[in-house]
Design a protein around this motif. Structure first.
Motif, short mmCIF file in Angstrom:
data_model
loop_
_atom_site.label_atom_id
_atom_site.label_comp_id
_atom_site.label_asym_id
_atom_site.label_seq_id
_atom_site.Cartn_x
_atom_site.Cartn_y
_atom_site.Cartn_z
N LYS A 60 -4.61 5.84 0.18
CA LYS A 60 -4.85 6.74 1.30
C LYS A 60 -6.12 6.32 2.02
O LYS A 60 -7.04 5.79 1.42
CB LYS A 60 -4.98 8.19 0.82
N VAL A 61 -6.15 6.57 3.31
CA VAL A 61 -7.35 6.32 4.12
C VAL A 61 -8.23 7.56 4.03
O VAL A 61 -7.75 8.67 4.25
CB VAL A 61 -6.98 6.02 5.59
N THR A 62 -9.50 7.37 3.68
CA THR A 62 -10.40 8.52 3.64
C THR A 62 -10.88 8.80 5.05
O THR A 62 -11.27 7.90 5.78
CB THR A 62 -11.59 8.27 2.69
N VAL A 63 -10.83 10.07 5.44
CA VAL A 63 -11.18 10.49 6.79
C VAL A 63 -12.12 11.69 6.73
O VAL A 63 -12.13 12.43 5.75
CB VAL A 63 -9.91 10.85 7.61
N ALA A 64 -12.90 11.86 7.78
CA ALA A 64 -13.84 12.98 7.85
C ALA A 64 -13.12 14.31 8.03
O ALA A 64 -13.48 15.31 7.42
CB ALA A 64 -14.85 12.75 8.97
N ASP A 65 -12.09 14.33 8.89
CA ASP A 65 -11.36 15.57 9.18
C ASP A 65 -9.87 15.25 9.19
O ASP A 65 -9.40 14.54 10.09
CB ASP A 65 -11.81 16.11 10.55
N VAL A 66 -9.12 15.76 8.23
CA VAL A 66 -7.70 15.44 8.12
C VAL A 66 -6.87 16.00 9.28
O VAL A 66 -5.72 15.61 9.46
CB VAL A 66 -7.10 15.92 6.77
N ASN A 67 -7.45 16.89 10.07
CA ASN A 67 -6.74 17.45 11.21
C ASN A 67 -7.10 16.78 12.53
O ASN A 67 -6.47 17.05 13.55
CB ASN A 67 -7.02 18.96 11.32
N GLN A 68 -8.11 15.91 12.52
CA GLN A 68 -8.55 15.26 13.76
C GLN A 68 -9.07 13.86 13.42
O GLN A 68 -10.27 13.65 13.34
CB GLN A 68 -9.64 16.10 14.46
N LEU A 69 -8.16 12.89 13.25
CA LEU A 69 -8.55 11.54 12.92
C LEU A 69 -9.19 10.86 14.13
O LEU A 69 -8.79 11.11 15.27
CB LEU A 69 -7.34 10.71 12.47
N THR A 70 -10.17 10.01 13.86
CA THR A 70 -10.76 9.20 14.92
C THR A 70 -9.82 8.03 15.21
O THR A 70 -8.90 7.75 14.44
CB THR A 70 -12.14 8.65 14.49
N GLU A 71 -10.07 7.32 16.29
CA GLU A 71 -9.23 6.16 16.62
C GLU A 71 -9.35 5.09 15.53
O GLU A 71 -8.36 4.46 15.18
CB GLU A 71 -9.60 5.59 17.99
N ASP A 72 -10.55 4.89 14.98
CA ASP A 72 -10.73 3.91 13.90
C ASP A 72 -9.92 4.32 12.67
O ASP A 72 -9.30 3.48 12.02
CB ASP A 72 -12.20 3.76 13.52
N GLU A 73 -9.94 5.61 12.32
CA GLU A 73 -9.18 6.08 11.17
C GLU A 73 -7.68 5.91 11.40
O GLU A 73 -6.94 5.49 10.51
CB GLU A 73 -9.52 7.55 10.88
N LYS A 74 -7.22 6.20 12.63
CA LYS A 74 -5.81 6.01 12.97
C LYS A 74 -5.42 4.54 12.85
O LYS A 74 -4.34 4.22 12.35
CB LYS A 74 -5.53 6.51 14.39
N ASP A 75 -6.31 3.65 13.30
CA ASP A 75 -6.04 2.22 13.20
C ASP A 75 -5.90 1.79 11.74
O ASP A 75 -5.04 0.97 11.40
CB ASP A 75 -7.13 1.40 13.88
N LYS A 76 -6.72 2.35 10.85
CA LYS A 76 -6.65 2.01 9.42
C LYS A 76 -5.34 2.51 8.82
O LYS A 76 -4.71 1.82 8.02
CB LYS A 76 -7.84 2.59 8.68
N VAL A 77 -4.91 3.72 9.20
CA VAL A 77 -3.64 4.27 8.71
C VAL A 77 -2.49 3.37 9.18
O VAL A 77 -1.62 2.99 8.39
CB VAL A 77 -3.43 5.73 9.18
N LYS A 78 -2.52 3.02 10.45
CA LYS A 78 -1.46 2.16 11.02
C LYS A 78 -1.43 0.81 10.30
O LYS A 78 -0.36 0.30 9.95
CB LYS A 78 -1.71 1.97 12.52
N GLU A 79 -2.60 0.24 10.04
CA GLU A 79 -2.69 -1.03 9.33
C GLU A 79 -2.09 -0.91 7.93
O GLU A 79 -1.33 -1.78 7.49
CB GLU A 79 -4.16 -1.47 9.24
N ASN A 80 -2.39 0.18 7.22
CA ASN A 80 -1.84 0.41 5.88
C ASN A 80 -0.31 0.51 5.91
O ASN A 80 0.37 -0.04 5.05
CB ASN A 80 -2.42 1.66 5.24
N VAL A 81 0.21 1.22 6.90
CA VAL A 81 1.67 1.38 7.01
C VAL A 81 2.31 0.03 7.31
O VAL A 81 3.32 -0.34 6.71
CB VAL A 81 2.03 2.42 8.09
N ASN A 82 1.72 -0.75 8.21
CA ASN A 82 2.27 -2.06 8.55
C ASN A 82 2.22 -3.02 7.35
O ASN A 82 3.14 -3.80 7.14
CB ASN A 82 1.55 -2.67 9.75
N LYS A 83 1.16 -2.92 6.54
CA LYS A 83 1.07 -3.75 5.34
C LYS A 83 2.12 -3.34 4.30
O LYS A 83 2.67 -4.18 3.60
CB LYS A 83 -0.33 -3.65 4.71
#
Length: 174
Positions: A60-83
């Motif tokens: 899982k990607v650790t994020v500051a606020d699970v209800n409001q991801l930053t663009e960097d956090e979203k990019d990390k989630v997307k990268e994990n899904v693509n991997k």
């Protein structure tokens, strides 16, 4: 249709519906049968979303606020899904919502959704790496808290509150 209803079709595509009371309805074949090239007909092929089951990333990607991801956090989630799914069809789009939900849109426009709860975790605890523990060990152990040894390791593993990392350390077991 009532129980006991019979449906028959003739060689011209006409359909006769015979009800239990022996009354009938006939539907002309011209209303049911379409001439033309089979490739012009709607596809009965299952959608990409029905044929593909996306993999949920293990980390899982650790994020500051699970209800409001930053663009960097979203990019990390997307990268994990693509991997986790390197063989998605070409043209597949992966989008991440503010809450970490991922929508995978396939070339045929069908979609799969992976819940953000499976992809992100609140950034309130993180494990300090052994190198961090060595650098911060004197300060952490000077607080009188016992160090926790990682299995198979000679270096202590500690947990720290991420937002306080580098300032205060909270020791504990996982």
């Amino acid at each position: 249709m009532p129980e006991g209803t019979q449906i028959t079709a003739d060689d011209h595509g006409n359909v006769t519906v015979t009800y239990p009371d022996k009354s009938t309805d006939t539907i002309p074949g011209k209303d049911l049968v379409v001439k033309g090239n089979p490739s012009d007909q709607p596809s009965t092929k299952p959608s990409d979303a029905h044929q593909i089951t996306p993999n949920v990333p293990g980390d899982k990607v650790t994020v500051a606020d699970v209800n409001q991801l930053t663009e960097d956090e979203k990019d990390k989630v997307k990268e994990n899904v693509n991997k986790a799914d390197p063989d998605l069809p070409q043209g597949t789009e992966v989008t991440v919502g503010d809450n970490g939900d991922v929508t995978i849109t396939y070339p045929d426009h069908s979609t799969d959704v992976i819940s953000g709860a499976d992809l992100v975790a609140k950034h309130d605890q993180a494990t300090i790496t052994p190198n961090d523990a060595d650098q911060q060990g004197a300060k952490a152990t000077s607080q009188g808290q016992p160090a926790v040894k990682a299995a198979g390791s000679h270096r202590p593993r500690r947990q720290a509150s991420c937002h306080k990392l580098g300032i205060k350390h909270r020791l504990g077991q996982r």
